[in-house]
Design a protein around this motif. Structure first.
Motif, PDB file in Angstrom:
ATOM      1  N   TYR A  74     -16.332   1.188 -12.935  1.00  0.00           N
ATOM      2  CA  TYR A  74     -16.789   0.626 -14.196  1.00  0.00           C
ATOM      3  C   TYR A  74     -18.168   0.008 -13.965  1.00  0.00           C
ATOM      4  CZ  TYR A  74     -12.024   1.195 -15.926  1.00  0.00           C
ATOM      5  OH  TYR A  74     -10.823   1.719 -16.313  1.00  0.00           O
ATOM      6  N   PRO A  75     -18.957  -0.181 -15.032  1.00  0.00           N
ATOM      7  CA  PRO A  75     -20.298  -0.770 -14.863  1.00  0.00           C
ATOM      8  C   PRO A  75     -20.248  -2.098 -14.120  1.00  0.00           C
ATOM      9  CG  PRO A  75     -20.051   0.101 -17.086  1.00  0.00           C
ATOM     10  CD  PRO A  75     -18.698   0.216 -16.433  1.00  0.00           C
ATOM     11  N   PHE A  76     -21.071  -2.190 -13.091  1.00  0.00           N
ATOM     12  CA  PHE A  76     -21.238  -3.400 -12.278  1.00  0.00           C
ATOM     13  C   PHE A  76     -20.058  -3.698 -11.353  1.00  0.00           C
ATOM     14  CE2 PHE A  76     -23.655  -4.412 -16.245  1.00  0.00           C
ATOM     15  CZ  PHE A  76     -24.928  -4.310 -15.699  1.00  0.00           C
ATOM     16  N   LEU A  77     -18.979  -2.925 -11.399  1.00  0.00           N
ATOM     17  CA  LEU A  77     -17.793  -3.205 -10.587  1.00  0.00           C
ATOM     18  C   LEU A  77     -17.581  -2.110  -9.552  1.00  0.00           C
ATOM     19  CD1 LEU A  77     -15.272  -4.403 -13.333  1.00  0.00           C
ATOM     20  CD2 LEU A  77     -16.815  -5.784 -11.940  1.00  0.00           C
ATOM     21  N   VAL A  78     -17.378  -2.506  -8.304  1.00  0.00           N
ATOM     22  CA  VAL A  78     -17.173  -1.552  -7.218  1.00  0.00           C
ATOM     23  C   VAL A  78     -15.866  -0.792  -7.425  1.00  0.00           C
ATOM     24  CG1 VAL A  78     -16.945  -1.283  -4.718  1.00  0.00           C
ATOM     25  CG2 VAL A  78     -18.458  -3.048  -5.648  1.00  0.00           C
ATOM     26  N   HIS A  79     -15.907   0.507  -7.165  1.00  0.00           N
ATOM     27  CA  HIS A  79     -14.728   1.369  -7.331  1.00  0.00           C
ATOM     28  C   HIS A  79     -13.629   0.951  -6.348  1.00  0.00           C
ATOM     29  CE1 HIS A  79     -12.224   4.988  -7.342  1.00  0.00           C
ATOM     30  NE2 HIS A  79     -12.821   5.324  -8.463  1.00  0.00           N
ATOM     31  N   GLY A  80     -12.398   0.968  -6.820  1.00  0.00           N
ATOM     32  CA  GLY A  80     -11.268   0.568  -5.980  1.00  0.00           C
ATOM     33  C   GLY A  80     -11.118   1.416  -4.738  1.00  0.00           C
ATOM     34  N   GLY A  81     -11.450   2.702  -4.829  1.00  0.00           N
ATOM     35  CA  GLY A  81     -11.363   3.575  -3.663  1.00  0.00           C
ATOM     36  C   GLY A  81     -12.352   3.191  -2.583  1.00  0.00           C
ATOM     37  N   VAL A  82     -13.527   2.731  -2.995  1.00  0.00           N
ATOM     38  CA  VAL A  82     -14.525   2.274  -2.023  1.00  0.00           C
ATOM     39  C   VAL A  82     -14.026   1.024  -1.311  1.00  0.00           C
ATOM     40  CG1 VAL A  82     -16.862   1.342  -1.759  1.00  0.00           C
ATOM     41  CG2 VAL A  82     -16.454   3.288  -3.290  1.00  0.00           C
ATOM     42  N   LEU A  83     -13.414   0.118  -2.055  1.00  0.00           N
ATOM     43  CA  LEU A  83     -12.876  -1.092  -1.440  1.00  0.00           C
ATOM     44  C   LEU A  83     -11.771  -0.759  -0.437  1.00  0.00           C
ATOM     45  CD1 LEU A  83     -12.683  -3.389  -4.600  1.00  0.00           C
ATOM     46  CD2 LEU A  83     -14.427  -3.380  -2.819  1.00  0.00           C
ATOM     47  N   ALA A  84     -10.935   0.227  -0.779  1.00  0.00           N
ATOM     48  CA  ALA A  84      -9.883   0.656   0.153  1.00  0.00           C
ATOM     49  C   ALA A  84     -10.504   1.241   1.414  1.00  0.00           C
ATOM     50  CB  ALA A  84      -8.980   1.680  -0.530  1.00  0.00           C
ATOM     51  N   THR A  85     -11.578   2.017   1.255  1.00  0.00           N
ATOM     52  CA  THR A  85     -12.260   2.616   2.400  1.00  0.00           C
ATOM     53  C   THR A  85     -12.830   1.545   3.319  1.00  0.00           C
ATOM     54  OG1 THR A  85     -12.823   4.595   1.132  1.00  0.00           O
ATOM     55  CG2 THR A  85     -14.152   4.134   3.080  1.00  0.00           C
ATOM     56  N   VAL A  86     -13.444   0.534   2.723  1.00  0.00           N
ATOM     57  CA  VAL A  86     -14.040  -0.555   3.503  1.00  0.00           C
ATOM     58  C   VAL A  86     -12.951  -1.359   4.217  1.00  0.00           C
ATOM     59  CG1 VAL A  86     -15.282  -2.747   3.297  1.00  0.00           C
ATOM     60  CG2 VAL A  86     -16.127  -0.712   2.108  1.00  0.00           C
ATOM     61  N   MET A  87     -11.855  -1.628   3.519  1.00  0.00           N
ATOM     62  CA  MET A  87     -10.757  -2.379   4.140  1.00  0.00           C
ATOM     63  C   MET A  87     -10.185  -1.618   5.337  1.00  0.00           C
ATOM     64  SD  MET A  87      -9.886  -5.331   2.486  1.00  0.00           S
ATOM     65  CE  MET A  87      -8.117  -5.581   2.439  1.00  0.00           C
ATOM     66  N   GLU A  88      -9.948  -0.322   5.142  1.00  0.00           N
ATOM     67  CA  GLU A  88      -9.402   0.476   6.247  1.00  0.00           C
ATOM     68  C   GLU A  88     -10.390   0.550   7.407  1.00  0.00           C
ATOM     69  OE1 GLU A  88      -7.428   4.882   7.138  1.00  0.00           O
ATOM     70  OE2 GLU A  88      -8.669   4.573   5.351  1.00  0.00           O
TER      71      GLU A  88
END
Length: 236
Positions: free
Chosen positions: A149-163
Motif C-alpha cells: 500500500y502507499p507508504f507502507l512496506v509490503h508484508g512479504g518484504v518484512l517476512a524476508t527481512v525477518m528470516e
C-alpha cells in the motif's frame, strides 16, 4: 372582520417565521477548514519525519545507473551516515554488542542483489552480535520500492527481512556455514512505513543440538515501537 383579518395575518407571519427558521444556513461546515488544516499538518509531519527529498527521488533518480555514479555514491554515503547516527546503534555498542560481518551474504541473492537497489534496500544491512546472550540485531533501510500500500512496506518484504536476520543469527550463534529454514511464523502488530530504517533483533535463542528456535521482533528506527513479532525454526 377585523378579528378574522388579524388571525389570518398572525397565521401568515407564523408560517413565514417557520420557513425562515427551516431555511436557516447550516453551520455544520465550519469544521471543514480545520479538517483541511489537520490533514495538511499531519501529512507534512509524516513526510518530514520519514522521508528526505533524496529518499523521494531515489526510487526513480538512480535507476539503472552505474555503481560508480557520483550521485548514487553520495546518496549511499548519506544513508550510511544516517544509519551510524541512529541512537540504537550507539546504545548497542554500549551494552555489549559488537558489529559482525556476514560470511553468507555473497550467496543471498534476494537481499544483496534483487532488493539492494536505490529505493529498495539501498545499502547493505548492518549486524551486531552479543556473544554472551547469542542475540543478533540487524538494521535495514527499506525504501519506497518495497511498498504494498502507499507508504507502507509490503508484508512479504518484512517476512524476508525477518528470516534473513534469523538465519544470520543461527550462523553467528552456532558458527555454522549453512542453515535450513524449517518454519517461520509472523505476527504483524503495526504498519511499517517505508523510507526508514528498521531494527530487527533476536529476543530469545533456544538450541537443541542442530535445531535452533529463534524469537525475534522488528521495530521502527527509534526502537520504541514493535511492528512485527515472529518465531522461526532452523536446522544446521
Amino acid at each position: 372582520m377585523f378579528r378574522a383579518g388579524l388571525k389570518a395575518g398572525l397565521r401568515a407571519y407564523s408560517n413565514q417565521t417557520k420557513r425562515f427558521v427551516t431555511n436557516r444556513p447550516s453551520r455544520s461546515n465550519k469544521w471543514v477548514p480545520w479538517a483541511i488544516f489537520g490533514t495538511s499538518f499531519g501529512l507534512g509531519w509524516f513526510v518530514t519525519q520519514h522521508m528526505t527529498f533524496a529518499d523521494l527521488l531515489a526510487k526513480y533518480m538512480f535507476d539503472n545507473v552505474p555503481e560508480n555514479d557520483e550521485g548514487l555514491m553520495k546518496y549511499k554515503a548519506q544513508m550510511q551516515q544516517r544509519l551510524e547516527n541512529l541512537s540504537v546503534v550507539k546504545q548497542l555498542k554500549q551494552v555489549g554488542y559488537t558489529e559482525v560481518f556476514s560470511q553468507r551474504k555473497k550467496n543471498n541473492t534476494l537481499i544483496d542483489k534483487t532488493l539492494q537497489v536505490p529505493g529498495g534496500i539501498t545499502i547493505p544491512p548492518r549486524f551486531f552480535y552479543n556473544p554472551k546472550t547469542k542475540e543478533t540485531v540487524g538494521i535495514y533501510h527499506l525504501g519506497m520500492k518495497l511498498t504494498g500500500y502507499p507508504f507502507l512496506v509490503h508484508g512479504g518484504v518484512l517476512a524476508t527481512v525477518m528470516e534473513d536476520l534469523m538465519r544470520e543469527s543461527v550462523m553467528f550463534a552456532q558458527g555454522a556455514k549453512s542453515e535450513k529454514t524449517q518454519d517461520l511464523t509472523l505476527n504483524y502488530k503495526f504498519p511499517t512505513f517505508a523510507n526508514q530504517f528498521v531494527v530487527v533483533r533476536i529476543t530469545q535463542v533456544e538450541e537443541n543440538g542442530k535445531n535452533v528456535k529463534l524469537h525475534a521482533e522488528l521495530m521502527d528506527q527509534s526502537g520504541d515501537r514493535t511492528l512485527v513479532k515472529g518465531t522461526g525454526r532452523f536446522k544446521t
